[in-house]
Design a protein around this motif. Structure first.
Motif, PDB file in Angstrom:
ATOM      1  N   LEU A 103       0.781  -1.188  -0.278  1.00  0.00           N
ATOM      2  CA  LEU A 103       0.163  -0.076  -0.028  1.00  0.00           C
ATOM      3  C   LEU A 103       0.858   1.190   0.032  1.00  0.00           C
ATOM      4  N   VAL A 104       0.561   2.168  -1.128  1.00  0.00           N
ATOM      5  CA  VAL A 104       1.337   3.419  -1.110  1.00  0.00           C
ATOM      6  C   VAL A 104       0.497   4.558  -0.650  1.00  0.00           C
ATOM      7  N   THR A 105       0.952   5.201   0.187  1.00  0.00           N
ATOM      8  CA  THR A 105       0.315   6.692   0.663  1.00  0.00           C
ATOM      9  C   THR A 105       0.943   7.700  -0.345  1.00  0.00           C
ATOM     10  N   LEU A 106       0.054   8.533  -1.267  1.00  0.00           N
ATOM     11  CA  LEU A 106       0.596   9.535  -1.938  1.00  0.00           C
ATOM     12  C   LEU A 106       0.859  10.689  -1.256  1.00  0.00           C
ATOM     13  N   LEU A 107       1.504  11.679  -1.699  1.00  0.00           N
ATOM     14  CA  LEU A 107       2.002  12.850  -1.088  1.00  0.00           C
ATOM     15  C   LEU A 107       0.819  13.641  -0.807  1.00  0.00           C
ATOM     16  N   THR A 108      -0.391  13.860  -1.436  1.00  0.00           N
ATOM     17  CA  THR A 108      -1.269  14.664  -1.308  1.00  0.00           C
ATOM     18  C   THR A 108      -2.493  14.022  -0.348  1.00  0.00           C
ATOM     19  N   ASP A 109      -1.952  12.737   0.367  1.00  0.00           N
ATOM     20  CA  ASP A 109      -2.837  12.379   1.351  1.00  0.00           C
ATOM     21  C   ASP A 109      -2.929  13.228   2.521  1.00  0.00           C
ATOM     22  N   ARG A 110      -3.891  13.329   3.282  1.00  0.00           N
ATOM     23  CA  ARG A 110      -4.014  14.213   4.411  1.00  0.00           C
ATOM     24  C   ARG A 110      -2.987  13.835   5.373  1.00  0.00           C
ATOM     25  N   ASP A 111      -2.531  12.637   5.568  1.00  0.00           N
ATOM     26  CA  ASP A 111      -1.678  12.223   6.706  1.00  0.00           C
ATOM     27  C   ASP A 111      -0.274  12.053   6.184  1.00  0.00           C
ATOM     28  N   ALA A 112      -0.139  12.361   5.001  1.00  0.00           N
ATOM     29  CA  ALA A 112       1.365  12.498   4.335  1.00  0.00           C
ATOM     30  C   ALA A 112       2.212  13.694   4.765  1.00  0.00           C
ATOM     31  N   ALA A 113       3.542  13.528   4.994  1.00  0.00           N
ATOM     32  CA  ALA A 113       4.472  14.505   5.088  1.00  0.00           C
ATOM     33  C   ALA A 113       5.942  14.301   4.893  1.00  0.00           C
ATOM     34  N   ILE A 114       6.480  15.199   4.099  1.00  0.00           N
ATOM     35  CA  ILE A 114       7.885  14.936   3.644  1.00  0.00           C
ATOM     36  C   ILE A 114       8.776  16.240   3.896  1.00  0.00           C
ATOM     37  N   PRO A 115       9.989  16.117   4.464  1.00  0.00           N
ATOM     38  CA  PRO A 115      10.854  17.188   4.515  1.00  0.00           C
ATOM     39  C   PRO A 115      11.330  17.438   3.246  1.00  0.00           C
ATOM     40  N   VAL A 116      11.330  18.893   2.797  1.00  0.00           N
ATOM     41  CA  VAL A 116      11.922  19.547   1.708  1.00  0.00           C
ATOM     42  C   VAL A 116      12.844  20.483   1.961  1.00  0.00           C
ATOM     43  N   LEU A 117      13.459  20.754   0.769  1.00  0.00           N
ATOM     44  CA  LEU A 117      14.537  21.739   0.892  1.00  0.00           C
ATOM     45  C   LEU A 117      14.215  22.511  -0.498  1.00  0.00           C
ATOM     46  N   ASN A 118      14.262  23.956  -0.323  1.00  0.00           N
ATOM     47  CA  ASN A 118      14.327  24.766  -1.300  1.00  0.00           C
ATOM     48  C   ASN A 118      15.393  24.903  -2.148  1.00  0.00           C
ATOM     49  N   GLU A 119      15.342  24.837  -3.842  1.00  0.00           N
ATOM     50  CA  GLU A 119      16.496  24.862  -4.298  1.00  0.00           C
ATOM     51  C   GLU A 119      17.257  26.062  -4.448  1.00  0.00           C
ATOM     52  N   ARG A 120      16.353  27.163  -4.539  1.00  0.00           N
ATOM     53  CA  ARG A 120      17.062  28.352  -4.774  1.00  0.00           C
ATOM     54  C   ARG A 120      17.639  29.025  -3.311  1.00  0.00           C
ATOM     55  N   THR A 121      17.007  28.820  -2.226  1.00  0.00           N
ATOM     56  CA  THR A 121      17.448  29.601  -0.939  1.00  0.00           C
ATOM     57  C   THR A 121      18.075  28.546  -0.072  1.00  0.00           C
ATOM     58  N   GLY A 162      -6.930  17.974  -1.183  1.00  0.00           N
ATOM     59  CA  GLY A 162      -6.576  16.909  -1.499  1.00  0.00           C
ATOM     60  C   GLY A 162      -5.437  16.657  -2.871  1.00  0.00           C
ATOM     61  N   GLY A 163      -5.672  17.889  -3.652  1.00  0.00           N
ATOM     62  CA  GLY A 163      -4.764  17.926  -4.841  1.00  0.00           C
ATOM     63  C   GLY A 163      -3.409  18.618  -4.890  1.00  0.00           C
ATOM     64  N   ALA A 164      -3.224  19.103  -3.740  1.00  0.00           N
ATOM     65  CA  ALA A 164      -1.941  20.157  -3.598  1.00  0.00           C
ATOM     66  C   ALA A 164      -1.320  19.591  -2.383  1.00  0.00           C
ATOM     67  N   LEU A 165       0.093  20.052  -2.124  1.00  0.00           N
ATOM     68  CA  LEU A 165       0.696  19.947  -0.764  1.00  0.00           C
ATOM     69  C   LEU A 165       0.747  21.495  -0.238  1.00  0.00           C
ATOM     70  N   GLU A 166       1.069  21.537   0.970  1.00  0.00           N
ATOM     71  CA  GLU A 166       1.021  22.836   1.579  1.00  0.00           C
ATOM     72  C   GLU A 166       2.563  22.884   2.647  1.00  0.00           C
ATOM     73  N   LEU A 167       3.199  23.960   2.648  1.00  0.00           N
ATOM     74  CA  LEU A 167       4.277  24.291   3.648  1.00  0.00           C
ATOM     75  C   LEU A 167       3.911  24.829   4.604  1.00  0.00           C
ATOM     76  N   ARG A 168       3.958  24.377   5.765  1.00  0.00           N
ATOM     77  CA  ARG A 168       3.489  24.760   7.117  1.00  0.00           C
ATOM     78  C   ARG A 168       4.661  25.166   8.026  1.00  0.00           C
ATOM     79  N   PHE A 169       4.284  26.190   8.934  1.00  0.00           N
ATOM     80  CA  PHE A 169       4.934  26.436  10.080  1.00  0.00           C
ATOM     81  C   PHE A 169       6.339  27.311   9.377  1.00  0.00           C
ATOM     82  N   VAL A 170       5.917  27.886   8.260  1.00  0.00           N
ATOM     83  CA  VAL A 170       6.882  28.662   7.448  1.00  0.00           C
ATOM     84  C   VAL A 170       6.750  30.543   7.924  1.00  0.00           C
ATOM     85  N   ALA A 171       7.779  30.939   8.322  1.00  0.00           N
ATOM     86  CA  ALA A 171       7.436  32.584   8.700  1.00  0.00           C
ATOM     87  C   ALA A 171       6.960  33.262   7.627  1.00  0.00           C
ATOM     88  N   ALA A 172       6.129  33.985   8.057  1.00  0.00           N
ATOM     89  CA  ALA A 172       5.459  35.136   7.064  1.00  0.00           C
ATOM     90  C   ALA A 172       6.515  35.834   6.120  1.00  0.00           C
TER      91      ALA A 172
END
Length: 334
Positions: A179-197, A210-220
């Motif tokens: 069973l594969v849980t996709l990244l767009t699932d509500r229980d999915a999370a993944i650490p990411v790195l901004n390529e530019r910064t 459920g069709g997109a991802l969201e970066l949380r806890f990022v300063a305004a």
């Protein structure tokens, strides 16, 4: 000349014959008879077949000019399209050759730098190819079943990718499927790195229905822009570094909120995916972690315990020596 000798018959040009009503009735009756005969008794079918057979060569001959004109136009259009595709392929081939040359140069430079800094080489990630069987029955989750399982080397927590980027993670393993849980699932999370910064953060699924991802806890006031490409950071011990996760599509900064709302579009085609690769988690390829050193407090306690034991053994030996001395003195008297 007497009037009786005059011919009073109208000339042939003005002769009307039967009346128009009579002709209409006859033609209508003939039409009804022919329709009834064709429908009921199939009387006109042989006549129609013979007429169609006789007219077929004429129809084919009349179609040849139109067909030749269409084929000539299609040939010319196809020739132009082939030339355009050839030119585009040559340009793309030149760009890819330049990119491959730069990639080889960078790989050699990377190897030299690693040897200079005495770093171990990058980890090679084993993979298992798989095919999607069906989607999970839960309409509120984004999960897939694949045709590879524990017998094929699939492990729990293994990352799943395709040619475009990261798809998700294996969350349940069975003998012949997983069973594969996709990244767009509500229980999915993944650490990411901004390529530019080069800024690290975490992306969560379940955004925008459920069709997109969201970066949380990022300063305004964080340096994040629409169009930034996010990659896997590789610090979680699951995903190899450098895999494409998604692209920033919208950044909402609010003055009354301490965090910005950042939405991502997944790089891999979540919908309609058919074939994929299951990678081995990077934690299984890394060397074992060394055992933690004992804490100073425990070391002091053990030293103190050893000192007390030594002191007790010294006191016992001194007592035994003191008790043995009078006995030896008494034995030495005459």
């Amino acid at each position: 000349m007497s009037l009786g000798t005059i011919d009073r018959t109208p000339p042939p040009f003005f002769r009307q014959g039967p009346s128009a009503l009579t002709k209409l009735v006859l033609c209508s009756a003939l039409a009804v008879f022919l329709m009834a005969a064709d429908t009921r008794f199939k009387l006109t079918r042989p006549l129609r077949a013979a007429l169609a057979t006789a007219l077929l060569p004429v129809q084919q001959a009349l179609k040849w000019p139109v067909r030749l004109a269409d084929e000539a136009g299609g040939y010319l259009q196809g020739l132009d399209a082939a030339r355009s595709a050839e030119n585009a392929a040559r340009v793309q081939l030149a760009r890819q050759a330049e990119r491959v040359a730069r990639g080889d140069q960078l790989a050699q430079e990377n190897a030299r730098l690693r040897a200079l800094l005495e770093l171990r080489p990058a980890l090679a990630v084993p993979s298992v190819s798989a095919e999607v069987l069906y989607e999970a029955a839960d309409p509120y989750s984004r999960k897939l079943f694949i045709d590879r399982g524990e017998r094929h080397g699939v492990t729990l927590g293994a990352p799943v990718v395709n040619e475009a980027g990261v798809l998700g993670q294996v969350t349940a393993v069975y003998p012949l499927s997983a069973l594969v849980t996709l990244l767009t699932d509500r229980d999915a999370a993944i650490p990411v790195l901004n390529e530019r910064t080069q800024q690290r953060s975490a992306a969560f699924g379940g955004a925008e229905g459920g069709g997109a991802l969201e970066l949380r806890f990022v300063a305004a006031n964080a340096d994040v822009k629409a169009g930034d490409r996010l990659l896997t950071s590789g610090i979680d011990g699951v995903y190899p570094p450098g895999l494409t996760v998604g692209t920033v599509t919208r950044v909402d900064r609010r003055a009354d909120a301490g965090f910005a709302r950042i939405l991502l579009a997944p790089a891999a085609g979540i919908d309609g995916v058919r074939h994929l690769l299951v990678l081995q988690p990077t934690a299984q390829q890394m060397p074992p972690r060394p055992e933690p050193a004992p804490e100073p407090a425990k070391a002091d306690k053990s030293a103190k315990g050893a000192g007390k034991a030594a002191a007790k053994s010294g006191a016992a030996s001194a007592t035994a020596a003191a008790s043995a001395a009078p006995a030896s003195a008494a034995g030495s008297r005459p």
